[in-house]
Design an enzyme around this catalytic site. Structure first.
Site, mmCIF file in Angstrom:
data_model
loop_
_atom_site.group_PDB
_atom_site.id
_atom_site.type_symbol
_atom_site.label_atom_id
_atom_site.label_comp_id
_atom_site.label_asym_id
_atom_site.label_seq_id
_atom_site.Cartn_x
_atom_site.Cartn_y
_atom_site.Cartn_z
ATOM 1 N N ASP A 79 1.088 -1.091 -0.163
ATOM 2 C CA ASP A 79 0.107 -0.032 -0.107
ATOM 3 C C ASP A 79 0.911 1.060 -0.088
ATOM 4 O O ASP A 79 2.175 1.169 -0.461
ATOM 5 C CB ASP A 79 -1.263 0.067 1.216
ATOM 6 C CG ASP A 79 -2.362 0.733 0.765
ATOM 7 O OD1 ASP A 79 -2.275 2.091 0.943
ATOM 8 O OD2 ASP A 79 -3.358 -0.045 0.390
ATOM 9 N N ASP A 80 0.458 2.492 0.706
ATOM 10 C CA ASP A 80 1.205 3.643 0.453
ATOM 11 C C ASP A 80 2.656 3.281 1.237
ATOM 12 O O ASP A 80 2.885 2.442 1.972
ATOM 13 C CB ASP A 80 0.374 4.739 1.141
ATOM 14 C CG ASP A 80 0.699 6.013 0.369
ATOM 15 O OD1 ASP A 80 1.772 6.124 -0.176
ATOM 16 O OD2 ASP A 80 -0.124 6.690 0.738
ATOM 17 N N LYS A 155 -3.888 -1.274 -7.131
ATOM 18 C CA LYS A 155 -4.516 -0.476 -6.341
ATOM 19 C C LYS A 155 -4.241 1.061 -6.901
ATOM 20 O O LYS A 155 -3.203 1.440 -6.494
ATOM 21 C CB LYS A 155 -4.566 -0.704 -4.889
ATOM 22 C CG LYS A 155 -5.330 0.388 -4.044
ATOM 23 C CD LYS A 155 -5.105 0.006 -2.621
ATOM 24 C CE LYS A 155 -5.814 1.224 -1.685
ATOM 25 N NZ LYS A 155 -5.662 0.837 -0.103
ATOM 26 N N ASP A 157 -5.001 4.661 -5.998
ATOM 27 C CA ASP A 157 -5.672 5.664 -5.058
ATOM 28 C C ASP A 157 -6.103 7.050 -5.859
ATOM 29 O O ASP A 157 -5.485 7.177 -7.020
ATOM 30 C CB ASP A 157 -4.843 5.875 -3.801
ATOM 31 C CG ASP A 157 -5.547 6.116 -2.768
ATOM 32 O OD1 ASP A 157 -6.916 6.524 -2.792
ATOM 33 O OD2 ASP A 157 -5.158 5.903 -1.657
ATOM 34 N N SER A 189 -10.030 3.732 -6.943
ATOM 35 C CA SER A 189 -10.521 4.512 -5.745
ATOM 36 C C SER A 189 -11.490 5.638 -6.375
ATOM 37 O O SER A 189 -12.111 6.377 -5.674
ATOM 38 C CB SER A 189 -9.700 4.984 -4.945
ATOM 39 O OG SER A 189 -8.918 4.027 -4.392
ATOM 40 N N ARG A 214 -13.599 1.370 -4.624
ATOM 41 C CA ARG A 214 -13.977 1.842 -3.507
ATOM 42 C C ARG A 214 -14.923 2.791 -3.482
ATOM 43 O O ARG A 214 -14.833 3.616 -4.506
ATOM 44 C CB ARG A 214 -12.670 2.569 -2.676
ATOM 45 C CG ARG A 214 -11.725 1.463 -2.197
ATOM 46 C CD ARG A 214 -11.928 0.776 -1.006
ATOM 47 N NE ARG A 214 -12.457 1.895 0.109
ATOM 48 C CZ ARG A 214 -11.286 2.680 0.916
ATOM 49 N NH1 ARG A 214 -10.286 2.445 0.588
ATOM 50 N NH2 ARG A 214 -11.823 3.649 1.742
ATOM 51 N N ASP A 218 -12.368 5.014 4.472
ATOM 52 C CA ASP A 218 -11.410 4.100 4.713
ATOM 53 C C ASP A 218 -11.953 3.321 5.941
ATOM 54 O O ASP A 218 -12.313 4.035 7.007
ATOM 55 C CB ASP A 218 -10.102 4.841 5.009
ATOM 56 C CG ASP A 218 -9.356 5.333 3.866
ATOM 57 O OD1 ASP A 218 -10.015 4.970 2.898
ATOM 58 O OD2 ASP A 218 -8.379 5.816 4.173
HETATM 59 C C1 GLA Z 1 -6.480 6.276 0.987
HETATM 60 C C2 GLA Z 1 -6.899 5.014 0.780
HETATM 61 C C3 GLA Z 1 -6.598 4.031 1.825
HETATM 62 C C4 GLA Z 1 -4.843 3.747 1.827
HETATM 63 C C5 GLA Z 1 -4.386 5.383 1.968
HETATM 64 C C6 GLA Z 1 -2.864 5.382 1.903
HETATM 65 O O1 GLA Z 1 -6.884 6.860 2.345
HETATM 66 O O2 GLA Z 1 -8.250 4.905 0.777
HETATM 67 O O3 GLA Z 1 -7.030 2.580 1.488
HETATM 68 O O4 GLA Z 1 -4.453 3.386 0.535
HETATM 69 O O5 GLA Z 1 -5.025 6.100 1.196
HETATM 70 O O6 GLA Z 1 -2.389 6.495 2.078
#
Ligand code: GLA
Length: 427
Positions: A79-80, A155, A157, A189, A214, A218
């Site tokens: 993820d991030d 993924k 974002d 997203s 999404r 979150d």
């Molecule tokens: C957003 C996404 C989360 C995650 C964060 C990472 O808020 O919705 O799922 O990936 O960014 O910074």
């Protein structure tokens, strides 16, 4: 001829239905770092838990050795906060070299060597939500880089981007991913950021571009958060149900089972609800320390089978009163015109004692003449055969669920069930 080729290329770039990639015929399953490990980049003080290749390799090992892969969880995803703050001299994304000293390709190779697929996180905007380089203005380079690295799942974002541009930008990147020739599941997203800005998402179009998307807040480590997501999915079901199906799924966010915020019953509730909603199942939990009873919930074969049912129907809330909800999802096997069904009885009450809930099967649409074999799914209990006018009663714990499968019976299955019962009779 030139015109035809040109039209083809333009169509690939802008025509929604050219983008179907044939992937994610059932909801994708895997492990995603974000909810549990967030943007912990402090490897000096917290080497075991910081976002680093070490963490992902360890989780990959456990996914295989402890049965998660064989239960269906086959993707492990970044993820991030994996990135360096700068692109390379040649303009490519690069991982933070102190935390990913071998680079992303080597990590993807390791993940593949375990029989798992490798997931990537990026952001359509100028920066990721955590402030690392996004893909805007580098779409083609980055799609190619992902393919070269062996990415199987992306993924994407939507921080630091204009949501009104996403109807163009997300499809454009989806097309570029497809044009690499490497199959990559595309998680978007896009609707979430549009809804936040008051834009109504065009889900029909989104469903032709993305494999999952999404649309709500979150998730965080609490029952309040899980409940708010369940409410969102119930309150918006007439919009969300029709757009879900094989290849394209609504994504209510990660499973937080096994972390700090959910009780045992609430954990079963999240698992049951995500299964009945045909949601992607991405665990975000420390697999090194998860308690056995929480692991058992994540690995429950009966519940996973409902989530992975090939019909790919997203379940519907059909009853909501005095803190009790009933959700139903059509599943296989079918015996035309009847279908089997999974049912979740969800108790939102917290008044300390379990609640008794009774339904007549006919009242919830189960009308097959031959009746239904009813099984409780978490513990695998056979509750017997019920006819449409029979009443099914369950007792549901506070902030918990009972989940059953009603398998439609046929003339033949009734006869074989009778024979089985007689052959195995104890008296
Ligand atoms: C957003 C996404 C989360 C995650 C964060 C990472 O808020 O919705 O799922 O990936 O960014 O910074």
């Amino acid at each position: 001829m030139k015109f035809v080729i040109l039209t083809g290329i333009i169509c690939l770039l802008v025509c929604g239905d050219a983008l179907e990639n044939g992937l994610a015929r059932t909801p994708p399953m895997g492990w995603l770092a974000w909810e549990r490990f967030r943007c912990n980049i402090d490897c000096k003080h917290d080497p075991e838990n910081c976002i680093s290749e070490r963490l992902f390799m360890k989780m990959a090992d456990i996914m295989v050795s402890e049965g998660y892969l064989s239960a269906g969880y086959n993707i492990i995803s970044l993820d991030d906060c994996w990135l360096d703050h700068n692109r390379s001299e040649s303009g490519q994304l690069q991982a933070d070299a102190s935390r990913f000293p071998n680079g992303i390709k080597a990590l993807a190779d390791y993940v593949h060597s375990k029989g798992l697929q490798f997931g990537m996180y990026e952001d359509y905007g100028t920066l990721t939500c955590g402030g690392y380089p996004g893909i805007l203005n580098h779409l083609e380079t980055d799609a190619k880089t992902f393919a070269d690295w062996g990415v199987d799942y992306v993924k994407l974002d939507g921080c630091y981007a204009d949501p009104s541009e996403m109807d163009k930008g997300y499809p454009e990147f989806g097309t570029l991913l497809n044009l690499t020739g490497r199959p990559m599941v595309y998680s978007c997203s896009w609707p979430d950021y549009q809804i936040d800005k008051g834009i109504k998402p065009n889900y029909t179009f989104i469903g032709t571009v993305c494999n999952l998307w999404r649309n709500f807040d979150d998730i965080d480590d609490s029952w309040v958060s899980v409940s708010s997501i369940i409410d969102y999915y119930g309150d918006n079901q007439d919009t969300l149900i029709p757009v879900a199906g094989p290849g394209h799924w609504n994504d209510p966010d990660m499973l937080i089972i096994g972390n700090f915020g959910l009780s045992y019953d609430q954990s079963r509730a999240q698992m049951a609800m995500w299964a009945i909603l045909a949601s992607p199942l991405f665990m975000s939990v420390d697999l090194r320390t998860i308690r056995p009873e929480m692991k058992a919930i994540l690995l429950n074969k009966n519940v996973i089978a409902i989530n992975q049912d090939p019909l790919g129907v997203q379940g519907r809330r059909i009853y909501k009163k005095s803190g009790v909800e009933i959700w139903i999802k059509s599943v296989e096997p079918s015996s035309a015109p009847d279908r089997s069904a999974a049912i979740v009885f969800l108790n939102r009450r917290t008044d300390g004692t379990p609640t008794r809930v009774s339904v007549i099967l006919r009242d919830i649409g189960l009308t097959s003449l031959f009746g239904y074999k009813v099984e409780e799914l978490f513990d695998g209990l056979n509750l017997g055969v019920y006819r449409p006018d029979d009443s099914l009663t369950v007792i549901v714990n506070p902030s918990g669920v009972v989940m059953v499968k009603c398998t439609v019976q046929t003339k033949d299955s009734i006869i074989s069930e009778k024979n089985w019962n007689e052959d195995n009779a104890l008296f």
